[in-house]
Design a protein around this motif. Structure first.
Motif, mmCIF file in Angstrom:
data_model
loop_
_atom_site.group_PDB
_atom_site.id
_atom_site.type_symbol
_atom_site.label_atom_id
_atom_site.label_comp_id
_atom_site.label_asym_id
_atom_site.label_seq_id
_atom_site.Cartn_x
_atom_site.Cartn_y
_atom_site.Cartn_z
ATOM 1 N N PRO A 1 0.814 -1.225 0.000
ATOM 2 C CA PRO A 1 0.000 0.000 0.000
ATOM 3 C C PRO A 1 0.845 1.272 0.000
ATOM 4 O O PRO A 1 0.346 2.348 -0.329
ATOM 5 N N SER B 1 0.896 2.772 -3.557
ATOM 6 C CA SER B 1 -0.320 3.393 -4.083
ATOM 7 C C SER B 1 -0.606 4.727 -3.398
ATOM 8 O O SER B 1 -0.103 5.016 -2.315
ATOM 9 N N ASN C 1 -3.664 6.242 -1.807
ATOM 10 C CA ASN C 1 -4.958 5.719 -1.376
ATOM 11 C C ASN C 1 -5.935 6.782 -0.904
ATOM 12 O O ASN C 1 -7.106 6.477 -0.687
ATOM 13 N N LYS D 1 -9.053 4.484 0.195
ATOM 14 C CA LYS D 1 -9.241 3.196 -0.454
ATOM 15 C C LYS D 1 -8.348 2.166 0.218
ATOM 16 O O LYS D 1 -7.123 2.306 0.257
ATOM 17 N N LEU E 1 -1.580 2.380 5.339
ATOM 18 C CA LEU E 1 -2.996 2.713 5.187
ATOM 19 C C LEU E 1 -3.476 3.750 6.213
ATOM 20 O O LEU E 1 -4.494 4.404 6.000
#
Length: 255
Positions: A100, A103, A105, A122, A253
Motif C-alpha cells: 500500500p 499506491s 490511497n 481506499k 494505510l
C-alpha cells in the motif's frame, strides 16, 4: 553619536522594508506534487527467509523490466484555510508486490480553521470516509533551508504514528498551514516531504498562484463513514493473520 545611531536605525528599517516589499505571498492556488517511491529498496525489505524462494526471482525479474523509482502525481488545492489533496490516477497501475506504500490511497480535505479533516480512503477493494480531527504533529524546526518550486523553504522534523520519521520543507510565503496527504501544522505550506526509512518522498513541482472559488474545495462524500480509531480496528481485524506484511500495510494505510 546619537544622530549616527538614528541614521543607522533608519537605514536598517528602510532596507528591511524593501526586502519585505519584495517578498511574495500566495494565499490560494494549486500545487502539483510528485511522489517518488524507491521500489528496489521497498521490495528488498519485503523479502525474508520465509518468502525469498518466491520473491527473490520475482524481484530479479522486476529489476530487469522496471525502473528503480516509481513516480506518482497529485494536486493540492488551497485557499481560505482549506486544502484538498487529490491523487492523479496512476497510468502504470503496477503494484506487483502489493504494498500500500506504493499506491496513493487518499483524497484528503482539511479545514484548518476548525481542525477537522475528511479523507476518502481506499483500502484494497473497500472505500472508507474517515472524518476526524487533524493529526497533531510535534514538529522540530531546524535552520536548514532549500528552494522548492521557486519558494524558499525551511526544514522541520517529526515522528508520526510513534515510529515514522518525517522530514518536511515548508515555506511561509504560502501562509496556509497545509501539505500533501494529511501532513499539516507548520507555519506555512509544506512543499517537500520525505519519509527516509520508508523510501518515499513528495515534492512540489509547480505552484500556481490563483484565486480558488470556495466551492472548488469540497470534502469527498463517498465511502463507509468512520473515524481513525474505527478504521484502525477494522484494518487490524482484517489483517490479523497477515504477519509482518500486515504491520507494514497498516502503517501505510493509516498515513
Amino acid at each position: 553619536m546619537k544622530y549616527l545611531s538614528i541614521t543607522i536605525a533608519f537605514i536598517i528599517a528602510f532596507t528591511q522594508g524593501i526586502f519585505a516589499q519584495g517578498k511574495r505571498f500566495t494565499p490560494s492556488g494549486t500545487i502539483e506534487f510528485e511522489k517518488t517511491v524507491n521500489m528496489y529498496a521497498l521490495i528488498q525489505k519485503m523479502i525474508d527467509k520465509d518468502n525469498e524462494s518466491f520473491y527473490a526471482p520475482l524481484f530479479d525479474q522486476y529489476k530487469k523490466q522496471k525502473p528503480q523509482f516509481k513516480k506518482l502525481k497529485s494536486t493540492l488545492t488551497f485557499g481560505k484555510g482549506q486544502t484538498l489533496f487529490t491523487p492523479t490516477e496512476d497510468e502504470d497501475n503496477d503494484n506487483t508486490f502489493g504494498s500500500p506504500m506504493v499506491s496513493q490511497n487518499n483524497t484528503t480535505y482539511t479545514d484548518l480553521t476548525t481542525g477537522m479533516s475528511v479523507t476518502q480512503k481506499k483500502v484494497y477493494e473497500n472505500l472508507f470516509l474517515v472524518k476526524d480531527t487533524v493529526r497533531r504533529i510535534k514538529w522540530k524546526i531546524t535552520d536548514e533551508r532549500r528552494d522548492i518550486a521557486g519558494y524558499p523553504c525551511r526544514r522541520a522534523n517529526a515522528l508520526v504514528m510513534d515510529s515514522i520519521y518525517v522530514v518536511a520543507f515548508y515555506t511561509d510565503e504560502i501562509p496556509t498551514s497545509g501539505g500533501p496527504e494529511s501532513f499539516t501544522g507548520l507555519p506555512g505550506m509544506i512543499l517537500g516531504l520525505a519519509m527516509p526509512h520508508e523510501n518515499i518522498t513528495w515534492f512540489a513541482t509547480k505552484v500556481t498562484d490563483q484565486p480558488i472559488p470556495a466551492n472548488n474545495i469540497k470534502p469527498p462524500v463517498k465511502g463507509k463513514p468512520m473515524d481513525n480509531k474505527k478504521l484502525k480496528e477494522t484494518i487490524l481485524g482484517a489483517m490479523a493473520d497477515w504477519g509482518n506484511y500486515g504491520k507494514s500495510a497498516l502503517k501505510a494505510l493509516m498515513l
